[in-house]
Design a protein around this motif. Structure first.
Motif, PDB file in Angstrom:
ATOM      1  N   GLY A  15      -0.389   9.103 -27.089  1.00  0.00           N
ATOM      2  CA  GLY A  15      -0.146   8.842 -25.678  1.00  0.00           C
ATOM      3  C   GLY A  15       1.324   8.782 -25.301  1.00  0.00           C
ATOM      4  N   GLY A  17       3.323  11.205 -25.062  1.00  0.00           N
ATOM      5  CA  GLY A  17       3.721  12.348 -24.237  1.00  0.00           C
ATOM      6  C   GLY A  17       4.246  13.531 -25.035  1.00  0.00           C
ATOM      7  N   LYS A  18       3.966  13.567 -26.330  1.00  0.00           N
ATOM      8  CA  LYS A  18       4.474  14.659 -27.168  1.00  0.00           C
ATOM      9  C   LYS A  18       3.978  16.021 -26.687  1.00  0.00           C
ATOM     10  CE  LYS A  18       2.452  12.832 -30.658  1.00  0.00           C
ATOM     11  NZ  LYS A  18       1.936  11.686 -29.879  1.00  0.00           N
ATOM     12  N   THR A  19       2.673  16.114 -26.437  1.00  0.00           N
ATOM     13  CA  THR A  19       2.102  17.404 -26.051  1.00  0.00           C
ATOM     14  C   THR A  19       2.663  17.844 -24.697  1.00  0.00           C
ATOM     15  OG1 THR A  19       0.137  16.767 -27.273  1.00  0.00           O
ATOM     16  CG2 THR A  19      -0.096  18.629 -25.771  1.00  0.00           C
ATOM     17  N   THR A  20       2.755  16.897 -23.779  1.00  0.00           N
ATOM     18  CA  THR A  20       3.312  17.184 -22.448  1.00  0.00           C
ATOM     19  C   THR A  20       4.750  17.680 -22.572  1.00  0.00           C
ATOM     20  OG1 THR A  20       1.962  15.410 -21.508  1.00  0.00           O
ATOM     21  CG2 THR A  20       3.857  16.137 -20.197  1.00  0.00           C
ATOM     22  N   ARG A  52      -7.876  20.539 -39.427  1.00  0.00           N
ATOM     23  CA  ARG A  52      -7.783  19.594 -38.300  1.00  0.00           C
ATOM     24  C   ARG A  52      -9.170  19.099 -37.888  1.00  0.00           C
ATOM     25  NH1 ARG A  52      -4.040  18.740 -33.971  1.00  0.00           N
ATOM     26  NH2 ARG A  52      -5.087  17.801 -32.217  1.00  0.00           N
ATOM     27  N   ARG A  77      -0.049  21.640 -43.376  1.00  0.00           N
ATOM     28  CA  ARG A  77       1.401  21.851 -43.146  1.00  0.00           C
ATOM     29  C   ARG A  77       1.952  22.955 -44.039  1.00  0.00           C
ATOM     30  NH1 ARG A  77       2.914  16.619 -43.770  1.00  0.00           N
ATOM     31  NH2 ARG A  77       2.080  16.546 -41.658  1.00  0.00           N
ATOM     32  N   ARG A  99       4.173  17.214 -33.670  1.00  0.00           N
ATOM     33  CA  ARG A  99       3.986  16.485 -34.940  1.00  0.00           C
ATOM     34  C   ARG A  99       4.346  17.383 -36.124  1.00  0.00           C
ATOM     35  NH1 ARG A  99       1.893  11.557 -34.537  1.00  0.00           N
ATOM     36  NH2 ARG A  99       0.429  11.014 -32.891  1.00  0.00           N
ATOM     37  N   THR A 104       3.078  12.216 -41.420  1.00  0.00           N
ATOM     38  CA  THR A 104       2.479  11.776 -42.688  1.00  0.00           C
ATOM     39  C   THR A 104       3.201  10.535 -43.214  1.00  0.00           C
ATOM     40  OG1 THR A 104       1.835  14.042 -43.206  1.00  0.00           O
ATOM     41  CG2 THR A 104       1.833  12.488 -45.021  1.00  0.00           C
ATOM     42  N   TYR A 107       2.015   7.678 -40.601  1.00  0.00           N
ATOM     43  CA  TYR A 107       0.588   7.304 -40.589  1.00  0.00           C
ATOM     44  C   TYR A 107       0.042   7.020 -41.991  1.00  0.00           C
ATOM     45  CZ  TYR A 107       0.134   8.329 -35.637  1.00  0.00           C
ATOM     46  OH  TYR A 107       0.266   8.287 -34.271  1.00  0.00           O
ATOM     47  N   GLN A 108       0.368   7.916 -42.956  1.00  0.00           N
ATOM     48  CA  GLN A 108      -0.178   7.690 -44.295  1.00  0.00           C
ATOM     49  C   GLN A 108       0.741   6.759 -45.099  1.00  0.00           C
ATOM     50  OE1 GLN A 108      -0.702  10.887 -42.705  1.00  0.00           O
ATOM     51  NE2 GLN A 108      -2.685   9.915 -42.390  1.00  0.00           N
ATOM     52  N   MET A 149      -4.089   7.146 -22.860  1.00  0.00           N
ATOM     53  CA  MET A 149      -5.176   7.892 -23.506  1.00  0.00           C
ATOM     54  C   MET A 149      -6.512   7.567 -22.846  1.00  0.00           C
ATOM     55  SD  MET A 149      -3.531   9.699 -25.470  1.00  0.00           S
ATOM     56  CE  MET A 149      -4.794  10.538 -26.395  1.00  0.00           C
ATOM     57  N   ARG A 152      -6.894   9.457 -19.792  1.00  0.00           N
ATOM     58  CA  ARG A 152      -7.127  10.890 -19.975  1.00  0.00           C
ATOM     59  C   ARG A 152      -8.618  11.183 -20.198  1.00  0.00           C
ATOM     60  NH1 ARG A 152      -3.994  14.179 -24.674  1.00  0.00           N
ATOM     61  NH2 ARG A 152      -5.557  13.155 -25.958  1.00  0.00           N
ATOM     62  N   MET A 159      -8.628   9.214 -36.205  1.00  0.00           N
ATOM     63  CA  MET A 159      -7.387   8.448 -36.347  1.00  0.00           C
ATOM     64  C   MET A 159      -7.223   7.467 -35.178  1.00  0.00           C
ATOM     65  SD  MET A 159      -6.237   9.644 -39.175  1.00  0.00           S
ATOM     66  CE  MET A 159      -4.649   8.839 -39.276  1.00  0.00           C
ATOM     67  N   GLY A 192       9.431   6.418 -19.291  1.00  0.00           N
ATOM     68  CA  GLY A 192       9.854   6.948 -17.997  1.00  0.00           C
ATOM     69  C   GLY A 192       8.888   8.006 -17.483  1.00  0.00           C
TER      70      GLY A 192
HETATM   71  N1  Z5A Z   1      -1.757  12.488 -38.129  1.00  0.00           N
HETATM   72  C1  Z5A Z   1      -1.632  11.832 -39.344  1.00  0.00           C
HETATM   73  O1  Z5A Z   1      -2.211  10.785 -39.561  1.00  0.00           O
HETATM   74  N2  Z5A Z   1      -0.853  12.402 -40.311  1.00  0.00           N
HETATM   75  C2  Z5A Z   1      -0.211  13.585 -40.133  1.00  0.00           C
HETATM   76  O2  Z5A Z   1       0.477  14.071 -41.040  1.00  0.00           O
HETATM   77  C3  Z5A Z   1      -0.366  14.246 -38.857  1.00  0.00           C
HETATM   78  C4  Z5A Z   1      -1.146  13.672 -37.883  1.00  0.00           C
HETATM   79  C5  Z5A Z   1       0.317  15.557 -38.598  1.00  0.00           C
HETATM   80  C6  Z5A Z   1      -3.400  13.960 -34.446  1.00  0.00           C
HETATM   81  O3  Z5A Z   1      -3.801  13.718 -33.168  1.00  0.00           O
HETATM   82  C7  Z5A Z   1      -3.727  12.704 -35.205  1.00  0.00           C
HETATM   83  O4  Z5A Z   1      -3.471  12.904 -36.596  1.00  0.00           O
HETATM   84  C8  Z5A Z   1      -2.821  11.589 -34.754  1.00  0.00           C
HETATM   85  C9  Z5A Z   1      -1.873  11.352 -35.922  1.00  0.00           C
HETATM   86  C10 Z5A Z   1      -2.618  11.903 -37.083  1.00  0.00           C
HETATM   87  N3  Z5A Z   1      -3.628  10.441 -34.556  1.00  0.00           N
HETATM   88  N4  Z5A Z   1      -3.453   9.437 -33.917  1.00  0.00           N
HETATM   89  N5  Z5A Z   1      -3.674   8.457 -33.450  1.00  0.00           N
HETATM   90  P1  Z5A Z   1      -3.611  14.700 -31.941  1.00  0.00           P
HETATM   91  O5  Z5A Z   1      -2.633  15.760 -32.280  1.00  0.00           O
HETATM   92  O6  Z5A Z   1      -4.950  15.103 -31.469  1.00  0.00           O
HETATM   93  O7  Z5A Z   1      -3.122  13.695 -30.881  1.00  0.00           O
HETATM   94  P2  Z5A Z   1      -1.768  12.900 -30.831  1.00  0.00           P
HETATM   95  O8  Z5A Z   1      -0.706  13.582 -31.579  1.00  0.00           O
HETATM   96  O9  Z5A Z   1      -2.025  11.485 -31.202  1.00  0.00           O
HETATM   97  O10 Z5A Z   1      -1.318  13.069 -29.371  1.00  0.00           O
HETATM   98  P3  Z5A Z   1      -2.068  12.654 -28.100  1.00  0.00           P
HETATM   99  O11 Z5A Z   1      -2.971  11.545 -28.417  1.00  0.00           O
HETATM  100  O12 Z5A Z   1      -2.690  13.871 -27.508  1.00  0.00           O
HETATM  101  O13 Z5A Z   1      -0.898  12.137 -27.204  1.00  0.00           O
HETATM  102  P4  Z5A Z   1       0.514  12.803 -26.822  1.00  0.00           P
HETATM  103  O14 Z5A Z   1       0.547  14.247 -27.157  1.00  0.00           O
HETATM  104  O15 Z5A Z   1       1.628  11.994 -27.321  1.00  0.00           O
HETATM  105  O16 Z5A Z   1       0.504  12.645 -25.239  1.00  0.00           O
HETATM  106  P5  Z5A Z   1       0.084  13.688 -24.098  1.00  0.00           P
HETATM  107  O17 Z5A Z   1      -1.179  14.391 -24.464  1.00  0.00           O
HETATM  108  O18 Z5A Z   1       1.225  14.494 -23.713  1.00  0.00           O
HETATM  109  O19 Z5A Z   1      -0.182  12.647 -22.926  1.00  0.00           O
HETATM  110  C11 Z5A Z   1      -1.224  11.717 -22.983  1.00  0.00           C
HETATM  111  C12 Z5A Z   1      -1.605  11.319 -21.547  1.00  0.00           C
HETATM  112  O20 Z5A Z   1      -0.497  10.658 -20.938  1.00  0.00           O
HETATM  113  C13 Z5A Z   1      -1.923  12.522 -20.648  1.00  0.00           C
HETATM  114  O21 Z5A Z   1      -2.914  12.150 -19.752  1.00  0.00           O
HETATM  115  C14 Z5A Z   1      -0.591  12.777 -19.928  1.00  0.00           C
HETATM  116  O22 Z5A Z   1      -0.767  13.378 -18.685  1.00  0.00           O
HETATM  117  C15 Z5A Z   1      -0.046  11.373 -19.797  1.00  0.00           C
HETATM  118  N6  Z5A Z   1       1.428  11.328 -19.828  1.00  0.00           N
HETATM  119  C16 Z5A Z   1       2.252  12.071 -20.605  1.00  0.00           C
HETATM  120  N7  Z5A Z   1       3.541  11.744 -20.365  1.00  0.00           N
HETATM  121  C17 Z5A Z   1       3.515  10.765 -19.433  1.00  0.00           C
HETATM  122  C18 Z5A Z   1       4.555  10.009 -18.792  1.00  0.00           C
HETATM  123  N8  Z5A Z   1       5.857  10.186 -19.063  1.00  0.00           N
HETATM  124  N9  Z5A Z   1       4.183   9.061 -17.892  1.00  0.00           N
HETATM  125  C19 Z5A Z   1       2.863   8.864 -17.617  1.00  0.00           C
HETATM  126  N10 Z5A Z   1       1.839   9.553 -18.178  1.00  0.00           N
HETATM  127  C20 Z5A Z   1       2.169  10.494 -19.087  1.00  0.00           C
END
Ligand code: Z5A
Length: 210
Positions: A15, A17-20, A52, A77, A99, A104, A107-108, A149, A152, A159, A192
């Motif tokens: 959450g 914001g990495k993907t964004t 994945r 990887r 990521r 790793t 988390y690990q 999250m 969303r 995880m 922010g």
């Molecule tokens: N994992 C591991 O254990 N070991 C490893 O080696 C690797 C990964 C490589 C992968 O999950 C999981 O695997 C992760 C770590 C583990 N598990 N956890 N927990 P993933 O890739 O499916 O998901 P994620 O990496 O955890 O990302 P995410 O959950 O999708 O979040 P994000 O990419 O950081 O955020 P986002 O998708 O950009 O934004 C989330 C929501 O917030 C969305 O509704 C946006 O519109 C909103 N958002 C984004 N930016 C903002 C700001 N600035 N303000 C307000 N709202 C925002």
């Protein structure tokens, strides 16, 4: 293989914001006319996307022992590095990865409690010469990340279902990793609005691209 490109990774808790931000950065870089390769972990190759699915969504993954989990992330990887990242860097592309190996370690290593030296060794074997030039750590209060999250929607993956303590250890781990390698890491405040975070990202990337 010579390395003419630049390699940028995004890290942080869920959450944050990495993907964004990765998507915004890729779009902005492409506007400059550069070749940009956008990828993610785990995944980014056919093999990696199968891994994945096993790690996150397939119920077979519920039986994974933590050692196997760590090695599967590393296997995904290793494939991504040889199939996508090193060839792209050799062509002079900018590679942006959502990521990478620090996940790793966080988390690990910190989350599951594995010896960090062992995790570092596995990471080094998996990535070979593909050490990122810049790692953007989007640091965010855990509860704010969980709230984003929840907003969303969708179901939590394997995880994400881990206890809060696990995620707290992971976040502390990221902070320790950033302190360990201050030249490669940049910690950005992810609380922010997306435009403000994108500007902070761009300042750091511009510095690395020269
Ligand atoms: N994992 C591991 O254990 N070991 C490893 O080696 C690797 C990964 C490589 C992968 O999950 C999981 O695997 C992760 C770590 C583990 N598990 N956890 N927990 P993933 O890739 O499916 O998901 P994620 O990496 O955890 O990302 P995410 O959950 O999708 O979040 P994000 O990419 O950081 O955020 P986002 O998708 O950009 O934004 C989330 C929501 O917030 C969305 O509704 C946006 O519109 C909103 N958002 C984004 N930016 C903002 C700001 N600035 N303000 C307000 N709202 C925002």
């Amino acid at each position: 293989m010579s390395r003419r490109g630049r390699f940028i990774t995004f890290e942080g808790p869920e959450g944050s914001g990495k993907t964004t931000q990765a998507a915004r950065l890729v779009a902005r870089l492409r506007e400059t006319g550069r070749e940009v390769v956008a990828t993610r972990e785990p995944g980014g190759t056919a093999v990696g996307e199968r891994i994945r699915h096993l790690l996150q969504h397939d119920e077979t993954g519920d039986g994974l022992v933590p050692e196997a989990e760590a090695l599967l992330f590393a296997a995904s990887r290793a494939q991504l590095v040889r199939e996508v990242i090193l060839p792209a860097l050799g062509r002079g592309a900018v590679v942006v990865c959502d990521r990478f190996h620090d996940s790793t370690a966080a988390y690990q290593g910190f989350g599951r409690g594995f010896d960090l030296a062992a995790v570092d060794a596995v990471n080094a074997f998996a990535i070979g010469p593909a050490v990122p030039d810049l790692t953007l750590f989007l640091d965010l209060d855990l509860d704010l990340g969980f709230a984003r999250m929840a907003g969303r929607g969708g179901s939590a993956d394997r995880m994400e279902r881990e206890a809060r303590d696990f995620h707290a250890r992971t976040q502390a781990g990221y902070r320790a990793l950033a302190a360990r390698e201050p030249d490669r890491f940049r910690t950005l405040d992810a609380a922010g609005d997306p435009d403000a975070v994108a500007e902070a990202v761009w300042r750091e990337v511009a510095r690395v691209l020269g």
